[in-house]
Enzyme design. Structure first.
Site, PDB file in Angstrom:
ATOM      1  N   SER A   5      -1.639  -7.803   6.936  1.00  0.00           N
ATOM      2  CA  SER A   5      -2.923  -8.178   7.551  1.00  0.00           C
ATOM      3  C   SER A   5      -2.711  -8.904   8.875  1.00  0.00           C
ATOM      4  CB  SER A   5      -3.704  -9.077   6.591  1.00  0.00           C
ATOM      5  OG  SER A   5      -3.000 -10.278   6.373  1.00  0.00           O
TER       6      SER A   5
ATOM      7  N   LYS B 210      11.980  -8.385   2.500  1.00  0.00           N
ATOM      8  CA  LYS B 210      11.134  -8.906   1.428  1.00  0.00           C
ATOM      9  C   LYS B 210      10.039  -7.871   1.226  1.00  0.00           C
ATOM     10  CE  LYS B 210       7.421 -10.932   1.049  1.00  0.00           C
ATOM     11  NZ  LYS B 210       6.854 -10.130  -0.076  1.00  0.00           N
ATOM     12  N   ALA B 211      10.176  -7.129   0.167  1.00  0.00           N
ATOM     13  CA  ALA B 211       9.170  -6.098  -0.111  1.00  0.00           C
ATOM     14  C   ALA B 211       8.089  -6.701  -0.998  1.00  0.00           C
ATOM     15  CB  ALA B 211       9.831  -4.901  -0.772  1.00  0.00           C
TER      16      ALA B 211
ATOM     17  N   GLU C 177       2.918  -4.739  12.701  1.00  0.00           N
ATOM     18  CA  GLU C 177       2.042  -3.594  12.433  1.00  0.00           C
ATOM     19  C   GLU C 177       0.930  -4.124  11.537  1.00  0.00           C
ATOM     20  OE1 GLU C 177       0.145  -1.064  10.982  1.00  0.00           O
ATOM     21  OE2 GLU C 177       1.814  -0.168   9.878  1.00  0.00           O
TER      22      GLU C 177
ATOM     23  N   CYS D 295      -3.803   1.413   6.780  1.00  0.00           N
ATOM     24  CA  CYS D 295      -4.255   0.705   7.996  1.00  0.00           C
ATOM     25  C   CYS D 295      -4.870   1.666   8.997  1.00  0.00           C
ATOM     26  CB  CYS D 295      -3.100  -0.075   8.615  1.00  0.00           C
ATOM     27  SG  CYS D 295      -1.619   0.897   8.823  1.00  0.00           S
TER      28      CYS D 295
ATOM     29  N   ASN E 297       0.809  -1.235   0.000  1.00  0.00           N
ATOM     30  CA  ASN E 297       0.000   0.000   0.000  1.00  0.00           C
ATOM     31  C   ASN E 297       0.836   1.276   0.000  1.00  0.00           C
ATOM     32  OD1 ASN E 297       0.708  -0.677   2.646  1.00  0.00           O
ATOM     33  ND2 ASN E 297      -1.091   0.290   3.526  1.00  0.00           N
TER      34      ASN E 297
HETATM   35  P1  NAD Z   1      -2.572 -10.706   2.364  1.00  0.00           P
HETATM   36  O1  NAD Z   1      -3.013 -10.910   3.765  1.00  0.00           O
HETATM   37  O2  NAD Z   1      -2.460 -11.894   1.463  1.00  0.00           O
HETATM   38  O3  NAD Z   1      -1.133  -9.991   2.305  1.00  0.00           O
HETATM   39  C1  NAD Z   1      -0.789  -8.902   3.117  1.00  0.00           C
HETATM   40  C2  NAD Z   1       0.729  -8.724   2.996  1.00  0.00           C
HETATM   41  O4  NAD Z   1       1.369  -9.837   3.582  1.00  0.00           O
HETATM   42  C3  NAD Z   1       1.258  -8.684   1.553  1.00  0.00           C
HETATM   43  O5  NAD Z   1       2.282  -7.720   1.479  1.00  0.00           O
HETATM   44  C4  NAD Z   1       1.814 -10.086   1.300  1.00  0.00           C
HETATM   45  O6  NAD Z   1       2.900 -10.101   0.396  1.00  0.00           O
HETATM   46  C5  NAD Z   1       2.279 -10.476   2.676  1.00  0.00           C
HETATM   47  N1  NAD Z   1       2.213 -11.898   2.923  1.00  0.00           N
HETATM   48  C6  NAD Z   1       1.167 -12.721   2.687  1.00  0.00           C
HETATM   49  N2  NAD Z   1       1.462 -13.981   3.082  1.00  0.00           N
HETATM   50  C7  NAD Z   1       2.717 -13.946   3.570  1.00  0.00           C
HETATM   51  C8  NAD Z   1       3.595 -14.918   4.150  1.00  0.00           C
HETATM   52  N3  NAD Z   1       3.210 -16.202   4.329  1.00  0.00           N
HETATM   53  N4  NAD Z   1       4.847 -14.529   4.530  1.00  0.00           N
HETATM   54  C9  NAD Z   1       5.240 -13.244   4.384  1.00  0.00           C
HETATM   55  N5  NAD Z   1       4.454 -12.273   3.864  1.00  0.00           N
HETATM   56  C10 NAD Z   1       3.208 -12.614   3.477  1.00  0.00           C
HETATM   57  O7  NAD Z   1      -3.579  -9.726   1.734  1.00  0.00           O
HETATM   58  P2  NAD Z   1      -3.562  -8.637   0.596  1.00  0.00           P
HETATM   59  O8  NAD Z   1      -4.662  -8.931  -0.333  1.00  0.00           O
HETATM   60  O9  NAD Z   1      -2.208  -8.397   0.006  1.00  0.00           O
HETATM   61  O10 NAD Z   1      -3.927  -7.385   1.485  1.00  0.00           O
HETATM   62  C11 NAD Z   1      -5.214  -7.378   2.059  1.00  0.00           C
HETATM   63  C12 NAD Z   1      -5.200  -7.111   3.503  1.00  0.00           C
HETATM   64  O11 NAD Z   1      -3.910  -6.918   4.052  1.00  0.00           O
HETATM   65  C13 NAD Z   1      -5.939  -5.822   3.751  1.00  0.00           C
HETATM   66  O12 NAD Z   1      -7.290  -6.093   3.972  1.00  0.00           O
HETATM   67  C14 NAD Z   1      -5.281  -5.245   4.945  1.00  0.00           C
HETATM   68  O13 NAD Z   1      -5.974  -5.647   6.103  1.00  0.00           O
HETATM   69  C15 NAD Z   1      -3.942  -5.875   5.015  1.00  0.00           C
HETATM   70  N6  NAD Z   1      -2.855  -4.935   4.736  1.00  0.00           N
HETATM   71  C16 NAD Z   1      -2.468  -4.154   5.752  1.00  0.00           C
HETATM   72  C17 NAD Z   1      -1.465  -3.247   5.560  1.00  0.00           C
HETATM   73  C18 NAD Z   1      -1.037  -2.353   6.675  1.00  0.00           C
HETATM   74  O14 NAD Z   1      -0.483  -1.306   6.412  1.00  0.00           O
HETATM   75  N7  NAD Z   1      -1.227  -2.756   7.929  1.00  0.00           N
HETATM   76  C19 NAD Z   1      -0.865  -3.142   4.315  1.00  0.00           C
HETATM   77  C20 NAD Z   1      -1.274  -3.976   3.271  1.00  0.00           C
HETATM   78  C21 NAD Z   1      -2.281  -4.893   3.499  1.00  0.00           C
END
Ligand code: NAD
Length: 478
Positions: A227, A173-174, A248, A282, A150
């Site tokens: 998340s 890991k970005a 976070e 968030c 984001n």
């Molecule tokens: P997601 O839960 O699949 O992924 C969220 C993040 O986690 C992504 O960057 C992804 O690359 C990483 N990720 C996922 N599985 C992982 C693993 N096993 N190991 C390491 N990293 C992993 O969901 P999404 O569709 O990418 O994002 C949706 C939800 O994620 C949103 O509804 C929001 O709640 C949350 N989110 C929160 C923030 C924040 O700033 N707190 C940022 C981005 C997404």
């Protein structure tokens, strides 16, 4: 303007291509604009051993020299602001001016933490004669950091800055979907003279990378933004290996509009803020609990501003809100809106995807949604707001605290008594009054409850990247 950059891994001070890659998609038109390299196991092994040698060098580099490298990197990124912002707009969709602000914010994290690097003071504990107790803060070691899509530049900046200021090495890991911001950070640090191996940047299959590098003995801290579900999963892996975490996670920020607030100004400001980053923040204000005496005026002002938000390609100067960053967000919002509609909420603005090509979704306003509407308890992570009336401050606080989240919370009031009540009772890591800004570099930021552990930024931010060592020194042992 330059093209979208050639993304590569950065390991042991060298840029590296890979055999496998993932497409980077422009969410404004769904075209493929680039490719993210996918790290193989051998790349991760190289990153881990580079981080080991990088740590030896960096942990023995003076705090002043560490700060100097960080400040040089921030200055370089400020010089490259348009190039970085352009790449962010292409890969993420946000308006170019917002992408520029993100780059500035990322630089501020580096500048603040550089200042903190020279202030990781220990202490001397008063003791009886002949023995001295000294407490020192030392870098924790190699950090495994995971940053989301984001904020492609400021999210990784926060973690890299904290780790480097404390004297740690880091494997970052970005996001695979928005890799350019992190790549620009690595490039600037390389140009600023960061020794090889101190920062290693990888991309790939997130679960494969986290399940390999978190348990590895080289990793001493796991720092994640994303998340709550993934945060819990990574915390479980870390716990099995007794590694500390900095998490976070998600939020569902309440906004309490008190009976003394200016409803028109608060409504306009709130709708504008909701549109920031297309609500993919968030801390985005989402659940509005408005005193019934202010409800109609606040709702009307919010809806008027929401409908006026110009949605379009982030490269167009008039655009106030770009597309959502990926197709998952469109599906999530459509699901939440359909559920709220079915449960009796009023849809006062938006509600439907607005274009066929590109992930565009308007600012969407629901009113009088019941507590069991999914939007009331699932983080929309998109431009969706719910406005409900409440009879009292007490009721508003009860509802604000009703969810398992506790990241940001907001209120509009001029009453010191209300502020005191809110400060005492609202369950959140960050409470903002009469502003919808939840965090700046100099203030600690983080959540309570399922929104996470630990704080980034402020004077507290470096504590997670250090260990506390007590040295007991007896002058004579004979
Ligand atoms: P997601 O839960 O699949 O992924 C969220 C993040 O986690 C992504 O960057 C992804 O690359 C990483 N990720 C996922 N599985 C992982 C693993 N096993 N190991 C390491 N990293 C992993 O969901 P999404 O569709 O990418 O994002 C949706 C939800 O994620 C949103 O509804 C929001 O709640 C949350 N989110 C929160 C923030 C924040 O700033 N707190 C940022 C981005 C997404």
């Amino acid at each position: 303007m330059t093209q979208y950059p050639d993304i590569q891994l950065f390991i042991d001070g060298q840029w590296r291509k890979t055999v496998d890659s993932l497409p980077v998609v422009n969410p404004a038109d769904e075209t493929v604009i680039g490719a993210t390299p996918v790290a193989a196991r051998a790349d991760l092994d190289d990153a881990l051993s580079a981080a080991a040698s990088g740590f030896k060098v960096w942990s023995m580099t003076s705090p002043a020299e560490r700060a100097a490298v960080m400040l040089r990197a921030a200055a370089i990124m400020r010089e490259r602001i348009d190039e970085i912002a352009h790449a962010i707009t292409l890969e993420h969709g946000k308006p170019f001016l917002q992408a520029r602000l993100e780059v500035i914010r990322g630089c501020e994290f580096f500048e603040w933490d550089a200042g903190e690097a020279v202030r990781t003071y220990g202490r001397v504990i008063p003791s009886k004669p002949g023995i001295r107790y000294v407490v020192v803060h030392q870098p924790i070691g190699t950090v495994a950091a995971f940053s989301p899509w984001n904020f492609p530049m400021s999210q990784p900046a926060r973690k890299v800055a904290g780790a480097l200021a404390a004297g740690c090495s880091i494997i970052l890991k970005a996001s695979e979907e928005t890799p350019a911001g992190a790549m620009h950070i690595a490039r600037a640090l390389q140009d600023a003279g960061l020794p090889a191996g101190v920062l290693n940047l990888v991309f790939g299959v997130p679960s494969e990378i986290s399940s390999y590098i978190i348990p590895h003995s080289q990793t001493r801290l796991v720092a994640f933004t994303g998340s709550t579900a993934v945060g819990k999963h990574l915390t479980e892996i870390a716990a099995r290996h007794m590694k500390p975490v900095l998490m976070e996670l998600g939020g569902h920020a309440p906004v309490i509009v008190c009976d003394d607030a200016d409803p028109v100004a608060a409504g306009r400001l709130s709708a504008t803020r909701k549109a920031r980053n297309a609500g993919q923040v968030c801390t985005s204000p989402t659940r509005f609990f408005v005193h019934e005496s202010r409800f109609a005026a606040f709702r009307d002002s919010f809806v008027e501003r929401a409908r006026s938000v110009v949605v379009g390609n982030g490269m167009d100067a008039a655009t106030e809100m770009g597309p959502l960053a990926n197709h998952r967000r469109i599906e999530a919002l459509e699901t939440l809106v359909a559920d709220a509609r079915q449960k009796g909420a009023k849809i006062l603005a938006g509600g439907d995807r607005i274009k066929n090509s590109g992930y565009f979704f308007p600012v969407t306003v629901l009113a009088e949604a019941p507590d069991d509407a999914r939007a009331m308890y699932e983080e929309p992570f998109g431009p969706l707001a719910i406005i409900n009336p409440v009879a009292s401050l007490d009721e508003a606080i009860e509802k604000a605290n009703a969810l398992p989240f506790g990241l940001a919370a907001y209120a509009f009031t001029d009453s010191a008594a209300n502020v005191e009540e809110l400060t005492q009772r609202v369950e959140a890591g960050n409470l903002s009054i009469n502003t919808l800004e939840a965090s700046v570099a100099e203030t600690p930021f983080g959540g309570v409850k399922e929104s996470g552990y630990g704080r980034e930024g402020g004077a507290e931010g470096l504590s997670h990247y250090t260990i506390v060592k007590t040295v007991s020194h007896k002058m004579k042992y004979a």
